[in-house]
Design an enzyme around this catalytic site. Structure first.
Site, mmCIF file in Angstrom:
data_model
loop_
_atom_site.group_PDB
_atom_site.id
_atom_site.type_symbol
_atom_site.label_atom_id
_atom_site.label_comp_id
_atom_site.label_asym_id
_atom_site.label_seq_id
_atom_site.Cartn_x
_atom_site.Cartn_y
_atom_site.Cartn_z
ATOM 1 N N ASP A 86 59.703 46.842 -14.506
ATOM 2 C CA ASP A 86 59.476 47.389 -13.172
ATOM 3 C C ASP A 86 60.329 46.584 -12.196
ATOM 4 O OD1 ASP A 86 56.838 49.240 -12.079
ATOM 5 O OD2 ASP A 86 58.113 48.217 -10.610
ATOM 6 N N THR A 100 55.389 63.311 -15.326
ATOM 7 C CA THR A 100 55.643 64.745 -15.126
ATOM 8 C C THR A 100 56.900 64.977 -14.290
ATOM 9 O OG1 THR A 100 53.271 65.001 -15.177
ATOM 10 C CG2 THR A 100 54.538 66.900 -14.410
ATOM 11 N N GLU A 137 52.721 63.198 -20.525
ATOM 12 C CA GLU A 137 51.484 62.424 -20.571
ATOM 13 C C GLU A 137 50.313 63.312 -20.156
ATOM 14 O OE1 GLU A 137 51.166 58.802 -21.251
ATOM 15 O OE2 GLU A 137 49.493 60.121 -21.650
ATOM 16 N N LEU A 160 47.015 62.004 -19.988
ATOM 17 C CA LEU A 160 45.849 61.140 -19.771
ATOM 18 C C LEU A 160 45.138 61.458 -18.460
ATOM 19 C CD1 LEU A 160 47.537 57.714 -20.575
ATOM 20 C CD2 LEU A 160 46.289 59.226 -22.138
ATOM 21 N N GLU A 182 42.667 59.742 -15.563
ATOM 22 C CA GLU A 182 42.310 58.407 -15.096
ATOM 23 C C GLU A 182 40.857 58.093 -15.422
ATOM 24 O OE1 GLU A 182 45.209 58.469 -11.274
ATOM 25 O OE2 GLU A 182 43.589 57.029 -11.276
ATOM 26 N N GLY A 238 40.751 66.176 -6.502
ATOM 27 C CA GLY A 238 41.799 65.318 -5.951
ATOM 28 C C GLY A 238 42.615 64.711 -7.070
ATOM 29 N N CYS A 282 47.821 64.214 -9.385
ATOM 30 C CA CYS A 282 48.601 65.154 -10.196
ATOM 31 C C CYS A 282 48.405 66.623 -9.852
ATOM 32 C CB CYS A 282 48.271 64.952 -11.663
ATOM 33 S SG CYS A 282 48.593 63.268 -12.154
ATOM 34 N N ARG A 328 44.387 58.698 -4.295
ATOM 35 C CA ARG A 328 45.485 59.626 -4.019
ATOM 36 C C ARG A 328 44.956 61.063 -3.973
ATOM 37 N NH1 ARG A 328 49.699 57.772 -8.395
ATOM 38 N NH2 ARG A 328 47.754 57.266 -9.445
HETATM 39 C C1 UGA Z 1 44.423 65.229 -14.568
HETATM 40 C C2 UGA Z 1 44.293 66.004 -15.887
HETATM 41 O O1 UGA Z 1 42.912 66.198 -16.206
HETATM 42 C C3 UGA Z 1 44.976 65.236 -17.033
HETATM 43 O O2 UGA Z 1 44.920 66.000 -18.234
HETATM 44 C C4 UGA Z 1 46.428 64.984 -16.645
HETATM 45 O O3 UGA Z 1 47.113 64.249 -17.648
HETATM 46 C C5 UGA Z 1 46.461 64.186 -15.350
HETATM 47 O O4 UGA Z 1 45.805 64.955 -14.308
HETATM 48 C C6 UGA Z 1 47.894 63.918 -14.998
HETATM 49 O O5 UGA Z 1 48.650 64.871 -14.787
HETATM 50 O O6 UGA Z 1 48.305 62.734 -15.027
HETATM 51 P P1 UGA Z 1 43.136 63.186 -13.440
HETATM 52 O O7 UGA Z 1 43.988 63.452 -12.240
HETATM 53 O O8 UGA Z 1 42.986 61.785 -13.898
HETATM 54 O O9 UGA Z 1 43.699 64.016 -14.702
HETATM 55 O O10 UGA Z 1 41.695 63.732 -13.068
HETATM 56 P P2 UGA Z 1 40.655 64.800 -13.638
HETATM 57 O O11 UGA Z 1 39.670 64.130 -14.478
HETATM 58 O O12 UGA Z 1 41.349 65.986 -14.204
HETATM 59 O O13 UGA Z 1 39.940 65.226 -12.275
HETATM 60 C C7 UGA Z 1 40.679 65.814 -11.201
HETATM 61 C C8 UGA Z 1 39.750 66.184 -10.077
HETATM 62 O O14 UGA Z 1 38.952 67.309 -10.437
HETATM 63 C C9 UGA Z 1 38.776 65.074 -9.677
HETATM 64 O O15 UGA Z 1 38.670 65.004 -8.284
HETATM 65 C C10 UGA Z 1 37.479 65.549 -10.310
HETATM 66 O O16 UGA Z 1 36.353 65.000 -9.716
HETATM 67 C C11 UGA Z 1 37.596 67.044 -10.109
HETATM 68 N N1 UGA Z 1 36.711 67.858 -10.985
HETATM 69 C C12 UGA Z 1 36.768 67.724 -12.335
HETATM 70 C C13 UGA Z 1 35.828 68.767 -10.407
HETATM 71 O O17 UGA Z 1 35.784 68.917 -9.176
HETATM 72 N N2 UGA Z 1 35.009 69.504 -11.211
HETATM 73 C C14 UGA Z 1 35.033 69.371 -12.568
HETATM 74 O O18 UGA Z 1 34.237 70.056 -13.255
HETATM 75 C C15 UGA Z 1 35.939 68.472 -13.142
#
Ligand code: UGA
Length: 461
Positions: A30, A130, A158, A160, A162, A270, A273, A341
């Site tokens: 980095d 991405t 990726e 994953l 968080e 939120g 991504c 974020r």
């Molecule tokens: C998301 C995707 O789930 C991953 O597969 C992807 O790799 C990642 O983006 C990325 O592109 O790096 P992430 O941003 O960590 O992962 O968060 P999520 O667990 O997907 O949650 C996203 C938002 O949706 C959160 O605010 C969560 O609280 C909300 N959410 C989730 C809901 O409002 N309702 C649900 O039933 C599930």
């Protein structure tokens, strides 16, 4: 394998750590010296200041100096590399397109250094964070322009999420590799040898462009699913009589073709991504003249969802925000992270401040420090109205209303604290449906307004 990971954000650091755990020799690079110094200590508190993922600091501590190395000097580590993973930040531009400034600078830098390699062995440059569809080709051109010898380009997006990134990196549901040449697929098979013939993990090999598209379609599909529940399921519960949204969800998701993930209605999704990726896909598809109505609708439903409980508080509960003290519980974009974020809480707090509240009493188990940066008063004088507390209790004390914005489990027990500390009339805005015993609160004259159901006021109940 000798692996270089360019960029130690959340994607790069987790990838570097987990690769080192599988016995590869990993160099994480980095340009930010402070970050590299912090990671090189192997100390959890210093690492977690930058990337707070359960289990990550342990892996780093255990592999540091044996399989995992940190550096700010690319030149000294490029020799002998088999795979270079590009894990650079790709923020959005105002028009939704992806800003490749950091990416291009890093690609140019590594191309120049790679052109001077002495060993001339095959090296694959792999896009992991991405990037727009076609960026693999773009990378190939950057390498060619510098006359890099014996190289390949691949895409390995990726997936994953968080908060569970380490668990998922150790046991992903799929590994997607896009490349043009068999020798490059082979190098990636060696990087991921533990997954190639796994009985439950899908190891998918395809073209670089398809691999890039898989990531966009997956993320926009997930957001669309959440928006469907927020834009349709939740609205049915809010506008039609006698609907129990939780039963609606149970009944619909009992069909094994319909996922429970994403069916939990909320005040919007939120994270770094979803919003960025859907905006970028809209931009990419518009530029080839494809109608993007469906994606636009998902995006808009999600953005409005972040603040509409506040509108409902005014129109349905008759609440006046002017000069009120509001407790905001949850600042992170989801539980188990300090990441804010694109968090819904940002829009919530901005909206509350815009409505003239006198004070915001904020609490998050992990994200208070992040919030102090996000709401830096030197950027906006109104942010001085935000005060941070070390517990939900302290944040609730003396407030006129509460807004629950993140699904932290500890908020499920909040009704007792509310009863103890604040007396009705008192408005509870529940953006995550975190209060199972809301009916008891309403019986005791509190007003309960949750996403997915009609406002419950003492008279109306
Ligand atoms: C998301 C995707 O789930 C991953 O597969 C992807 O790799 C990642 O983006 C990325 O592109 O790096 P992430 O941003 O960590 O992962 O968060 P999520 O667990 O997907 O949650 C996203 C938002 O949706 C959160 O605010 C969560 O609280 C909300 N959410 C989730 C809901 O409002 N309702 C649900 O039933 C599930």
């Amino acid at each position: 394998m000798k692996i270089i990971v360019l960029g130690t954000g959340y994607v790069g650091l987790v990838h570097a750590a987990v690769c080192s755990e599988y016995g590869h020799e990993v160099y994480a690079y980095d340009s930010d010296l402070d970050k590299i110094k912090a990671f090189s200590t192997g100390q959890a508190e210093k690492i977690e200041k930058y990337v707070n993922e359960p289990g990550l600091a342990n892996i780093i501590r255990e592999t540091l100096g044996r399989y995992l190395f940190f550096s700010t000097e690319l030149e000294s580590i490029i020799e002998g590399a088999d795979a270079v993973f590009m894990c650079l930040p790709t923020p959005p531009n105002l028009d939704g397109s992806t800003n490749l400034t950091f990416y291009d600078a890093a690609a140019q830098h590594i191309a120049e250094l790679s052109a001077r390699r002495k060993d001339k062995r095959r090296v694959v440059f792999i896009n992991k964070s991405t990037v727009p569809i076609g960026t693999g080709r773009h990378l190939q051109n950057i390498m060619k322009a510098q006359d890099v010898a014996n190289f390949g380009v691949a895409s390995n997006p990726e997936f994953l999420a968080e908060g569970s990134a380490v668990l998922q990196a150790r046991r992903p549901d799929r590994v997607v590799v896009g490349a043009d040449e068999e020798q490059d697929f082979n190098i990636l098979r060696r990087v991921y040898s533990q997954f190639v013939h796994h009985v439950r993990i899908k190891y998918i090999e395809t073209t670089p462009e398809t691999a890039e598209a898989i990531k966009y379609v997956a993320n926009t599909m997930l957001l669309t699913y959440i928006s469907f529940w927020n834009g349709v399921g939740a609205k049915i519960g809010e506008k039609l009589p006698n609907i129990k949204i939780d039963d609606l969800r149970l009944g619909v998701t009992a069909d094994e073709r319909i996922s429970t993930w994403g069916s939990f209605v909320s005040n919007g999704a939120g994270g770094s991504c979803f919003g960025k990726d859907i905006a970028s896909l809209i931009y990419q598809l518009r530029s080839v003249n494809v109608s993007t109505k469906m994606l636009e609708a998902s995006y808009e439903v999600n953005e409005y969802q972040k603040v509409y409980l506040i509108d409902r508080a005014i129109t349905e509960a008759g609440f006046k925000f002017n000069n009120k003290t509001i407790a905001v519980l949850g600042l992170a974009f989801k539980k188990h992270t300090n990441d804010m974020r694109d968090s819904s809480s940002i829009k919530v707090i901005e909206s509350l401040l815009g409505k003239g509240v006198s004070k915001i009493q904020a609490y998050d188990p992990l994200a208070n420090e992040t919030a102090r940066d996000v709401f830096d008063p030197s950027k906006n004088i109104l942010f001085e109205k935000i005060h941070y507390y070390d517990s939900a209790k302290e944040a609730i004390k003396g407030s006129d209303a509460i807004f629950i914005s993140t699904d932290w489990e500890e908020f499920r027990g909040i009704s007792r604290t509310i009863e103890e500390l604040v007396k009705p009339p008192y408005l509870i805005m529940d953006g995550r449906r975190m209060i199972p015993d809301y009916e008891d609160l309403v019986k005791k004259e509190y007003t309960y307004l949750a996403v997915g159901s009609m406002v419950m006021t003492p008279e109306k109940n």
